[in-house]
Structure formats: structure tokens, C-alpha cells
Scaffold this active site. Structure first.
Site, PDB file in Angstrom:
ATOM      1  N   GLU A  20     -27.943  55.122  44.802  1.00  0.00           N
ATOM      2  CA  GLU A  20     -28.377  53.736  44.674  1.00  0.00           C
ATOM      3  C   GLU A  20     -28.244  53.273  43.226  1.00  0.00           C
ATOM      4  OE1 GLU A  20     -31.672  53.585  48.234  1.00  0.00           O
ATOM      5  OE2 GLU A  20     -32.408  53.962  46.223  1.00  0.00           O
ATOM      6  N   CYS A  64     -29.199  49.515  36.488  1.00  0.00           N
ATOM      7  CA  CYS A  64     -29.802  50.845  36.467  1.00  0.00           C
ATOM      8  C   CYS A  64     -28.920  51.707  37.360  1.00  0.00           C
ATOM      9  CB  CYS A  64     -31.219  50.717  37.018  1.00  0.00           C
ATOM     10  SG  CYS A  64     -32.044  52.302  37.240  1.00  0.00           S
ATOM     11  N   CYS A 102     -31.530  64.955  42.670  1.00  0.00           N
ATOM     12  CA  CYS A 102     -31.928  65.408  41.337  1.00  0.00           C
ATOM     13  C   CYS A 102     -32.572  66.777  41.472  1.00  0.00           C
ATOM     14  CB  CYS A 102     -32.925  64.426  40.714  1.00  0.00           C
ATOM     15  SG  CYS A 102     -33.375  64.842  39.001  1.00  0.00           S
ATOM     16  N   CYS A 135     -39.663  66.523  39.628  1.00  0.00           N
ATOM     17  CA  CYS A 135     -40.906  65.879  39.173  1.00  0.00           C
ATOM     18  C   CYS A 135     -41.657  65.405  40.425  1.00  0.00           C
ATOM     19  CB  CYS A 135     -40.596  64.704  38.245  1.00  0.00           C
ATOM     20  SG  CYS A 135     -39.642  65.210  36.788  1.00  0.00           S
ATOM     21  N   CYS A 189     -41.797  61.605  41.710  1.00  0.00           N
ATOM     22  CA  CYS A 189     -40.554  60.844  41.804  1.00  0.00           C
ATOM     23  C   CYS A 189     -39.889  61.090  43.153  1.00  0.00           C
ATOM     24  CB  CYS A 189     -39.620  61.271  40.672  1.00  0.00           C
ATOM     25  SG  CYS A 189     -37.970  60.558  40.793  1.00  0.00           S
ATOM     26  N   GLY A 233     -31.047  61.038  39.543  1.00  0.00           N
ATOM     27  CA  GLY A 233     -30.435  62.132  38.803  1.00  0.00           C
ATOM     28  C   GLY A 233     -30.907  62.275  37.372  1.00  0.00           C
ATOM     29  N   SER A 249     -31.943  58.101  29.918  1.00  0.00           N
ATOM     30  CA  SER A 249     -33.311  58.574  30.133  1.00  0.00           C
ATOM     31  C   SER A 249     -33.271  60.027  30.590  1.00  0.00           C
ATOM     32  CB  SER A 249     -33.986  57.699  31.198  1.00  0.00           C
ATOM     33  OG  SER A 249     -35.326  58.093  31.396  1.00  0.00           O
ATOM     34  N   SER A 266     -38.782  60.943  29.126  1.00  0.00           N
ATOM     35  CA  SER A 266     -39.828  60.848  30.146  1.00  0.00           C
ATOM     36  C   SER A 266     -40.911  61.866  29.821  1.00  0.00           C
ATOM     37  CB  SER A 266     -39.225  61.115  31.528  1.00  0.00           C
ATOM     38  OG  SER A 266     -38.267  60.124  31.808  1.00  0.00           O
ATOM     39  N   ASN A 325     -45.163  53.935  40.639  1.00  0.00           N
ATOM     40  CA  ASN A 325     -44.794  53.419  41.957  1.00  0.00           C
ATOM     41  C   ASN A 325     -45.059  54.540  42.937  1.00  0.00           C
ATOM     42  OD1 ASN A 325     -43.586  50.794  41.345  1.00  0.00           O
ATOM     43  ND2 ASN A 325     -42.172  52.036  40.128  1.00  0.00           N
ATOM     44  N   CYS A 329     -38.620  52.139  39.557  1.00  0.00           N
ATOM     45  CA  CYS A 329     -38.513  53.490  39.000  1.00  0.00           C
ATOM     46  C   CYS A 329     -39.090  54.526  39.936  1.00  0.00           C
ATOM     47  CB  CYS A 329     -39.305  53.581  37.704  1.00  0.00           C
ATOM     48  SG  CYS A 329     -38.389  52.995  36.327  1.00  0.00           S
TER      49      CYS A 329
END
Ligand code: SAH
Length: 382
Positions: free
Chosen positions: A112, A125, A132, A136, A139, A187, A221, A244, A320, A363
Site C-alpha cells: 500500500e 508515503c 515487515c 513491532c 504495528c 516495511g 524512517s 522510531s 492508531n 501510520c
């Protein structure tokens, strides 16, 4: 304590290579494209012509390349502009100012990208990997694990495609020209180092070699892969580094960003300050505000002490919440107190506006969830 995660890095193992897409002009610099065109028996200047269409005019349909002989167009486009991203769906929110695109890649992987329009700029973005491997726990992308690295052109094409959407005037109230790119999609960009750096070079090279963006308008990032941060600092690039962090202490960061078990807070900040010193760029410290997890006043004070006097800016991201997660965003008064303490310590701090929440485009929400629905519907109707 969980065990040390495997850290997937760009691999050239045959199995991985097999999954990579066909070569595309955005994989190559201009000299590489000229060599390829010559191999195809065409004059080298055709490389510049076709690059001008793709990067300069955002045109990819060979029928529109009328300065190329009709017979040559198809052949060159087949070889240099294979379709990499198949649009599955586009979702819009924030009155059309945010658009999320879901793509299916040649091997069925899903990624995406998000286009965000502001009065003074247009940002995309983009994703650097399908899935990934950094795990985390807050996420959505991290939950599914890593499928594969994206190719350089698969990364670049997300920006070029959405630059075309912006140029068509689709983002009302924003300039038509893409100006900013953030590697904050799916990723871990520094785990796909060589391809991501090549993609950055394409994004910043002036047309027709590339998209002609300003280096300062590109943000990479990372969870904090220390050797890769140091390597990035030694490239002749001055893109913005976003780290991060999410916790100022190793106990908590070991859990929130598992790669911290390998490179500790002190080490990763050290690499960040070296990056800032070498590039002159302020490092963006990303901190998702998670209720009762990392939002205590003492953590704000500790973070303030770590960052005071450094070339840093804190970006607080209201969490989020992702499906199935036990965590929630911090209440606004808690967030305000966190900001107040950081600022009192002399640390520049802002709270990120969270675009795209209703379309799962904010995010940490990118997980190609729609397509699981599509696949389920397809299976049901089969
Ligand atoms: N792998 C890179 C880029 C991915 S995401 C990295 O970790 O930096 C970009 C940012 O969104 C990161 O700071 C990430 O930690 C943050 N993020 C991930 N999930 C989130 C969530 N659920 N809520 C808020 N921010 C989140």
C-alpha cells in the site's frame, strides 16, 4: 523476554531473486538505461526519450510516446516499462485530501501507498517491503512478517504513479506537483538498504534521470538498524532520518521495538547524532503515544534529557489501534502534558496529524486488509 528476532536484510539468495519483478527503467540510472537500449539495438538517446515520458511527463502508455517510432515504442516499453503495480483499489478520505492505494505485485504480494495533500505540499508515503520483519507489536504490518523486499523500481513506481494522480488535479486544494516522499509505509527501509538507496537516487535525480525531488523532502524512517544508519550517513545524500524510538528506556523499547534487543537506545541515538552531524539534518524522533505504556511523565522527562541540546525534533503519533491490539492511544491531556515536558526540556515537539484513519491508511495501519476481504469474497463465490 522474547528471543532476539531474526533481522532480515536485503538478500541475493536465489529464492528471493526468483520472486523479484522484471527489470524496469527505474531500476537503472540513465547510463544503465542507455546501455540496455543499445543492447536492444536502438540508439542510446531513446533511453532519454522514454525516461522523459516516465519521470518528466508521468506518462507510461507507449501509445502516447509519439516522438518514438511506432514499431519501437511497444518494444521499448515492454522491456523498460513492465507493469509492476496492479491497482487493486484506491480509497479516499479527509475530503479527498488523503488517498490510499492498494497494489498487487507480479507475484501476488500486496503493498500500500498513501497520497496526502496539504495546502502547500503533496506527500506520498511509500512501502519498501511487502510485509515487515521487525515485529513491532503495535504495528499492523509487523504482525504478518516479511514476504519480500521490493525492487528499486517497485518502490519508485509508487511515487511516480501517485505523482501522476496528483498532477491530474485529483487532490483538491493542493499543488499538483508531488514534493515530499516518506518511507513510512510497509516495511523497514534500511533492511532493504541497497534498493532503497537506489530508489532515493532516482527520486532526487533531475528529470529525465529521475523525479527531481529535493533531498530534504525525503524522509527515511527506521526502527534503528545502527550499521545501516551509519552507512546511510556516509552516502552523499542528505535525506531526513526519522527514528522510531517509542520509548526512552531499554526495558520498554525491547518490547515495543524488538530490534532494540540488538541495538540499545544509547547506541541508536549515538548513530542518529552522527547522522545529524554528517548531514546537518535534524533527526525526527518518532514516538507513538500508547496509553499507560510509554506516556508517563517520567518517560517524557527521560526522553527530554536524552534529546536536550541535540539536533532533533520529536514527532508524537497518537497510536492508531490495530485490530486485536490490547493498546490504545493516550488521552489528550496526557499527550499535552508529555508535549509540555519535552518543550520545557528545550526539545522541539509536535503531534502528528493522523491522516487516513478511516481508510486504515494511517501510520501502522497498512496491512492490505481490504484484500483479505476481496480474497474471502472470491473464495465464497467460487
Ligand atoms: N519500519 C519503519 C517505517 C514504518 S512505519 C519504522 O519503523 O520507522 C512509520 C512509523 O509509524 C514508525 O514510526 C512506526 O513505528 C509508526 N507506527 C507503526 N504502527 C503504528 C501505530 N499503530 N500507530 C502509530 N504509529 C505507528
Amino acid at each position: 523476554m522474547t528471543s532476539l528476532p531474526l533481522i532480515p536484510v536485503a538478500s541475493d539468495a536465489p529464492a528471493r531473486r526468483a520472486a523479484m519483478p522484471p527489470q524496469h527503467l527505474a531500476d537503472l540510472d540513465l547510463a544503465g538505461r542507455q546501455a540496455l537500449v543499445a543492447e536492444l539495438g536502438e540508439p542510446a538517446f531513446r533511453a532519454k526519450q522514454i525516461s522523459t515520458h516516465y519521470f518528466g511527463r508521468l506518462v507510461r502508455d507507449p501509445q502516447l510516446m509519439t516522438d518514438l517510432p511506432a514499431a519501437t515504442r511497444e518494444r521499448l516499453a515492454d522491456r523498460l516499462l513492465p507493469r509492476l503495480l496492479n491497482p487493486v483499489r484506491e480509497l479516499t478520505c479527509d475530503d479527498g485530501a488523503t488517498r490510499k492505494a492498494l497494489w498487487r505485485l507480479h507475484d501476488g504480494s500486496l503493498v500500500e501507498s498513501v497520497l496526502m495533500g496539504y495546502p502547500d505540499r503533496v506527500t506520498v508515503c511509500i512501502s519498501s517491503q511487502a510485509g515487515c520483519g521487525m515485529a513491532c507489536p503495535f504495528c499492523a504490518t509487523g504482525q504478518a512478517g516479511l514476504t519480500r523486499n521490493l525492487s528499486t523500481a517497485e518502490i519508485v513506481d509508487q511515487a511516480v504513479y501517485l505523482a501522476g494522480v496528483a498532477a491530474s488535479g485529483a487532490v483538491a486544494g493542493s499543488p499538483p506537483r508531488l514534493s515530499h516522499v516518506v518511507f513510512m509505509g510497509m516495511g523497514e527501509p534500511l533492511a532493504n538498504y541497497a534498493r532503497v538507496v537506489a530508489a532515493i537516487r532516482r527520486l532526487v535525480a533531475p528529470a529525465p534521470e529521475g523525479l527531481g525531488l529535493s533531498q530534504r523532502h525525503i524522509t527515511v524512517s527506521t526502527v534503528g538498524l545502527v550499521p545501516a544508519i551509519r552507512r546511510l550517513a556516509s552516502e552523499d545524500l542528505s535525506v531526513t532520518l526519522a527514528l522510531s524510538l517509542h520509548a526512552p528506556d531499554d526495558d520498554l523499547r525491547d518490547e515495543l521495538v524488538p530490534v532494540n534487543q540488538r541495538w540499545k537506545v544509547a547506541e541508536v541515538l549515538d548513530a542518529a547524532w552522527d547522522y545529524a552531524a554528517r548531514t546537518g539534518r535534524r533527526v525526527s524522533i518518532e514516538y507513538a503515544m500508547i496509553k499507560d505504556v510509554n506516556d508517563q511523565p517520567w518517560r517524557a522527562d527521560l526522553l527530554g534529557r536524552l534529546l536536550a541540546g541535540k539536533l532533533a525534533h520529536v514527532n508524537l503519533i497518537p497510536l492508531n489501534p490495530t485490530p486485536g491490539s490490547r493498546w490504545d492511544a493516550s488521552p489528550k491531556p496526557v499527550e499535552r502534558e508529555f508535549v509540555r515536558r519535552l518543550r520545557a526540556a528545550g526539545v522541539s515537539t509536535t503531534v502528528r496529524d493522523t491522516r487516513g484513519r478511516e481508510i486504515d491508511g494511517a501510520c501502522g495501519q497498512l496491512a492490505a486488509a481490504e484484500d483479505r476481504d476481496i480474497d474471502r469474497a472470491a473464495a465464497a463465490s467460487a
